[in-house]
Design a protein around this motif. Structure first.
Motif, PDB file in Angstrom:
ATOM      1  N   TRP A 299      22.215 -74.416 -47.899  1.00 45.67           N
ATOM      2  CA  TRP A 299      21.979 -75.126 -46.647  1.00 45.67           C
ATOM      3  C   TRP A 299      22.796 -76.414 -46.608  1.00 45.67           C
ATOM      4  O   TRP A 299      22.672 -77.260 -47.484  1.00 45.67           O
ATOM      5  N   LYS A 300      23.650 -76.537 -45.594  1.00 46.23           N
ATOM      6  CA  LYS A 300      24.351 -77.768 -45.261  1.00 46.23           C
ATOM      7  C   LYS A 300      25.010 -78.435 -46.470  1.00 46.23           C
ATOM      8  O   LYS A 300      24.772 -79.601 -46.791  1.00 46.23           O
ATOM      9  N   GLY A 301      25.847 -77.671 -47.146  1.00 44.19           N
ATOM     10  CA  GLY A 301      26.644 -78.243 -48.221  1.00 44.19           C
ATOM     11  C   GLY A 301      26.020 -78.213 -49.597  1.00 44.19           C
ATOM     12  O   GLY A 301      26.589 -78.758 -50.550  1.00 44.19           O
ATOM     13  N   TYR A 302      24.865 -77.591 -49.731  1.00 42.99           N
ATOM     14  CA  TYR A 302      24.211 -77.455 -51.035  1.00 42.99           C
ATOM     15  C   TYR A 302      23.978 -75.971 -51.334  1.00 42.99           C
ATOM     16  O   TYR A 302      23.603 -75.208 -50.448  1.00 42.99           O
ATOM     17  N   ARG A 303      24.166 -75.597 -52.574  1.00 43.48           N
ATOM     18  CA  ARG A 303      23.779 -74.276 -53.060  1.00 43.48           C
ATOM     19  C   ARG A 303      22.985 -74.442 -54.361  1.00 43.48           C
ATOM     20  O   ARG A 303      23.238 -75.368 -55.138  1.00 43.48           O
ATOM     21  N   SER A 304      22.066 -73.517 -54.586  1.00 44.12           N
ATOM     22  CA  SER A 304      21.242 -73.599 -55.785  1.00 44.12           C
ATOM     23  C   SER A 304      20.800 -72.217 -56.218  1.00 44.12           C
ATOM     24  O   SER A 304      20.851 -71.260 -55.434  1.00 44.12           O
ATOM     25  N   ALA A 305      20.364 -72.134 -57.462  1.00 44.41           N
ATOM     26  CA  ALA A 305      19.866 -70.870 -58.005  1.00 44.41           C
ATOM     27  C   ALA A 305      18.771 -71.173 -59.018  1.00 44.41           C
ATOM     28  O   ALA A 305      18.940 -72.046 -59.872  1.00 44.41           O
ATOM     29  N   VAL A 306      17.656 -70.455 -58.895  1.00 46.23           N
ATOM     30  CA  VAL A 306      16.577 -70.540 -59.876  1.00 46.23           C
ATOM     31  C   VAL A 306      16.226 -69.111 -60.269  1.00 46.23           C
ATOM     32  O   VAL A 306      15.796 -68.317 -59.435  1.00 46.23           O
ATOM     33  N   ILE A 307      16.417 -68.778 -61.547  1.00 46.20           N
ATOM     34  CA  ILE A 307      16.098 -67.449 -62.062  1.00 46.20           C
ATOM     35  C   ILE A 307      15.053 -67.611 -63.168  1.00 46.20           C
ATOM     36  O   ILE A 307      15.266 -68.352 -64.130  1.00 46.20           O
ATOM     37  N   ARG A 308      13.957 -66.917 -63.009  1.00 46.59           N
ATOM     38  CA  ARG A 308      12.856 -66.978 -63.977  1.00 46.59           C
ATOM     39  C   ARG A 308      12.684 -65.582 -64.572  1.00 46.59           C
ATOM     40  O   ARG A 308      12.060 -64.710 -63.980  1.00 46.59           O
ATOM     41  N   ASN A 309      13.291 -65.380 -65.732  1.00 44.42           N
ATOM     42  CA  ASN A 309      13.220 -64.101 -66.424  1.00 44.42           C
ATOM     43  C   ASN A 309      11.941 -64.092 -67.258  1.00 44.42           C
ATOM     44  O   ASN A 309      11.927 -64.499 -68.420  1.00 44.42           O
ATOM     45  N   VAL A 310      10.859 -63.646 -66.635  1.00 46.04           N
ATOM     46  CA  VAL A 310       9.546 -63.701 -67.283  1.00 46.04           C
ATOM     47  C   VAL A 310       9.499 -62.786 -68.497  1.00 46.04           C
ATOM     48  O   VAL A 310       8.926 -63.135 -69.534  1.00 46.04           O
ATOM     49  N   ALA A 311      10.131 -61.622 -68.417  1.00 44.61           N
ATOM     50  CA  ALA A 311      10.075 -60.638 -69.493  1.00 44.61           C
ATOM     51  C   ALA A 311      10.657 -61.188 -70.796  1.00 44.61           C
ATOM     52  O   ALA A 311      10.172 -60.865 -71.888  1.00 44.61           O
ATOM     53  N   GLN A 312      11.690 -62.023 -70.690  1.00 43.45           N
ATOM     54  CA  GLN A 312      12.337 -62.566 -71.885  1.00 43.45           C
ATOM     55  C   GLN A 312      12.100 -64.076 -72.050  1.00 43.45           C
ATOM     56  O   GLN A 312      12.711 -64.699 -72.910  1.00 43.45           O
ATOM     57  N   ASN A 313      11.208 -64.624 -71.224  1.00 39.64           N
ATOM     58  CA  ASN A 313      10.880 -66.052 -71.299  1.00 39.64           C
ATOM     59  C   ASN A 313      12.125 -66.935 -71.214  1.00 39.64           C
ATOM     60  O   ASN A 313      12.380 -67.783 -72.073  1.00 39.64           O
ATOM     61  N   ARG A 314      12.892 -66.713 -70.158  1.00 44.03           N
ATOM     62  CA  ARG A 314      14.120 -67.483 -69.937  1.00 44.03           C
ATOM     63  C   ARG A 314      14.110 -68.066 -68.524  1.00 44.03           C
ATOM     64  O   ARG A 314      13.614 -67.444 -67.584  1.00 44.03           O
ATOM     65  N   VAL A 315      14.680 -69.237 -68.388  1.00 44.72           N
ATOM     66  CA  VAL A 315      14.783 -69.909 -67.090  1.00 44.72           C
ATOM     67  C   VAL A 315      16.193 -70.456 -66.934  1.00 44.72           C
ATOM     68  O   VAL A 315      16.723 -71.103 -67.850  1.00 44.72           O
ATOM     69  N   LEU A 316      16.790 -70.203 -65.772  1.00 46.30           N
ATOM     70  CA  LEU A 316      18.091 -70.771 -65.439  1.00 46.30           C
ATOM     71  C   LEU A 316      17.977 -71.502 -64.107  1.00 46.30           C
ATOM     72  O   LEU A 316      17.507 -70.933 -63.122  1.00 46.30           O
ATOM     73  N   ILE A 317      18.394 -72.764 -64.100  1.00 47.48           N
ATOM     74  CA  ILE A 317      18.348 -73.592 -62.889  1.00 47.48           C
ATOM     75  C   ILE A 317      19.734 -74.184 -62.670  1.00 47.48           C
ATOM     76  O   ILE A 317      20.290 -74.825 -63.563  1.00 47.48           O
ATOM     77  N   ILE A 318      20.284 -73.964 -61.486  1.00 51.66           N
ATOM     78  CA  ILE A 318      21.590 -74.530 -61.125  1.00 51.66           C
ATOM     79  C   ILE A 318      21.459 -75.203 -59.766  1.00 51.66           C
ATOM     80  O   ILE A 318      21.027 -74.573 -58.791  1.00 51.66           O
ATOM     81  N   LEU A 319      21.822 -76.469 -59.701  1.00 54.05           N
ATOM     82  CA  LEU A 319      21.824 -77.224 -58.449  1.00 54.05           C
ATOM     83  C   LEU A 319      23.241 -77.723 -58.200  1.00 54.05           C
ATOM     84  O   LEU A 319      23.835 -78.365 -59.074  1.00 54.05           O
ATOM     85  N   THR A 320      23.780 -77.433 -57.016  1.00 52.69           N
ATOM     86  CA  THR A 320      25.140 -77.860 -56.706  1.00 52.69           C
ATOM     87  C   THR A 320      25.189 -78.544 -55.339  1.00 52.69           C
ATOM     88  O   THR A 320      24.313 -78.340 -54.503  1.00 52.69           O
ATOM     89  N   ASN A 321      26.231 -79.344 -55.150  1.00 49.19           N
ATOM     90  CA  ASN A 321      26.393 -80.055 -53.878  1.00 49.19           C
ATOM     91  C   ASN A 321      27.660 -79.637 -53.155  1.00 49.19           C
ATOM     92  O   ASN A 321      28.330 -80.437 -52.506  1.00 49.19           O
ATOM     93  N   THR A 322      27.994 -78.348 -53.286  1.00 45.43           N
ATOM     94  CA  THR A 322      29.076 -77.769 -52.485  1.00 45.43           C
ATOM     95  C   THR A 322      28.664 -76.361 -52.073  1.00 45.43           C
ATOM     96  O   THR A 322      27.664 -75.826 -52.552  1.00 45.43           O
ATOM     97  N   THR A 323      29.481 -75.752 -51.228  1.00 39.46           N
ATOM     98  CA  THR A 323      29.229 -74.379 -50.795  1.00 39.46           C
ATOM     99  C   THR A 323      29.938 -73.362 -51.692  1.00 39.46           C
ATOM    100  O   THR A 323      30.085 -72.196 -51.314  1.00 39.46           O
ATOM    101  N   TYR A 324      30.355 -73.799 -52.879  1.00 38.47           N
ATOM    102  CA  TYR A 324      30.885 -72.858 -53.871  1.00 38.47           C
ATOM    103  C   TYR A 324      29.878 -71.740 -54.084  1.00 38.47           C
ATOM    104  O   TYR A 324      28.700 -71.979 -54.354  1.00 38.47           O
TER     105      TYR A 324
END
Length: 364
Positions: A299-324
């Motif tokens: 939204w409006k110049g920001y992209r993000s990703a939150v992945i919660r791999n419950v089966a393997q107890n893993r978390v990935l969080i990415i916050l960006t300030n571009t539309t890449y």
């Protein structure tokens, strides 16, 4: 852990070289393995400040998991019913048969509020709010996409309306409810809901140190504020990777809700998986990745990703300030690849973690 840290550093450094500008946190078995900032706060300044790992980013649609949590808290308090008609809480809402659950699962069939506002909001120098959205729905009653509970149709209006339900039921402003019931109890000190409630005009830019940017062939352009940023619930929450990770740990340890209620968020809301995708309460799920829930935001110049791999107890969080465009398949490969598991599953003890989190909660 050193092996995974090195692997993560190579992986995300390569993403940064390809255009990612933001902050990354990766955790396994309740422990942060990797955290790093890449790039700058404002891309078009001659001498820009570097991003920091504690910088706040607009979460875009990743805000929805927090809005859903607010609704579930009210449900746990006995103040609302998932299967109640929305008009129980918003009497002027003009459509029949739409329930709170339909909104949570994106099965309402409602029209898009942004398209409605683009057509009928006359002065875009003035903020468009949740209450204005409801008023316009009542006055214009635009045609629906489908009848309630017929199909899964992802639509921001569902979570904007949920924020309004939270306000009507709690008697509080949405930003205040979120602060008092989620952010403060979990020590999410750098999280907030951006509000234009007291603004008569839309400012040129949002008041935040990390600005969003639209990427074009000729370069990056800082995104200006927008009249639709006055609508809350579907977007417009600001947070950091550390604060979001605190929320992930709270989900694991049931700090906000008992498991009997919290687990509803991670159940598919539709019997039919549309293109292999489904939606719970604020979380997406994919047939390709069983045992995991996730959300991406844009939204409006920001992209993000939150992945919660419950089966393997893993978390990935990415916050960006571009539309890449974050490469979803590569992110999934990273967070599910068993080759690089750095910590044995026996090291994961949610009861110990729950005790540590409770001990670290701020005193009231």
């Amino acid at each position: 852990m050193a092996k995974k840290h090195k692997t993560a550093d190579v992986f995300f450094t390569n993403l940064a070289r390809s255009g990612m500008n933001g902050v990354v946190l990766y955790a396994e078995q309740g422990q942060v393995v990797y955290k790093k900032a890449f790039g700058v706060r404002e891309l078009n300044r001659r001498h820009p400040d570097s991003l920091r790992v504690d910088d706040q980013f607009q979460l875009s649609s990743d805000s929805k998991m927090f809005t859903a949590e607010a609704v579930m808290i009210l449900y746990a308090q006995g103040k609302l019913d998932y299967d109640a008609d929305v008009r129980t809480y918003i009497p002027e809402f003009p459509y029949e048969g739409v329930t709170v659950r339909h909104l949570l699962n994106h099965r309402s069939g409602l029209p898009r509020y942004d398209a409605m506002a683009d057509e009928f909001w006359p002065d875009r120098s003035k903020p468009f709010s949740n209450e204005e959205m409801i008023k316009m729905l009542a006055e214009r009653k635009p045609e629906v996409y489908a009848s309630p509970d017929v199909t899964f149709f992802y639509n921001n209006i569902n979570y904007a309306l949920l924020a309004s339900v939270v306000e009507r039921v709690s008697g509080q402003h949405f930003e205040d409810f979120m602060r008092e019931n989620i952010f403060e109890p979990l020590g999410m000190d750098r999280s907030y809901i951006y509000s234009m409630r007291n603004d008569s005009v839309v400012s040129l830019y949002m008041d935040c140190p990390v600005q969003g940017h639209e990427l074009y062939r000729k370069g990056a352009v800082k995104e200006q504020n927008d009249y639709l940023n006055g609508v809350m619930g579907d977007k417009i929450m600001f947070s950091t990777v550390d604060d979001i990770y605190k929320f992930m740990m709270a989900l694991d340890c049931n700090l906000l809700l008992p498991d009997s209620i919290q687990c509803e968020a991670f159940k598919p809301g539709s019997d039919f998986w549309k293109r292999g995708e489904n939606y719970g309460f604020g979380w997406r799920m994919s047939e390709k990745h069983p045992g995991a829930v996730y959300h991406f935001g844009w939204w409006k110049g920001y992209r993000s990703a939150v992945i919660r791999n419950v089966a393997q107890n893993r978390v990935l969080i990415i916050l960006t300030n571009t539309t890449y465009n974050l490469p979803g398949e590569l992110l999934w490969e990273f967070v599910t690849d068993s080759t690089y598991c750095s910590l044995p599953e026996s090291s994961w003890n949610p009861e110990v973690l729950r005790f540590e989190l409770m001990q670290s909660k701020p005193e009231e």
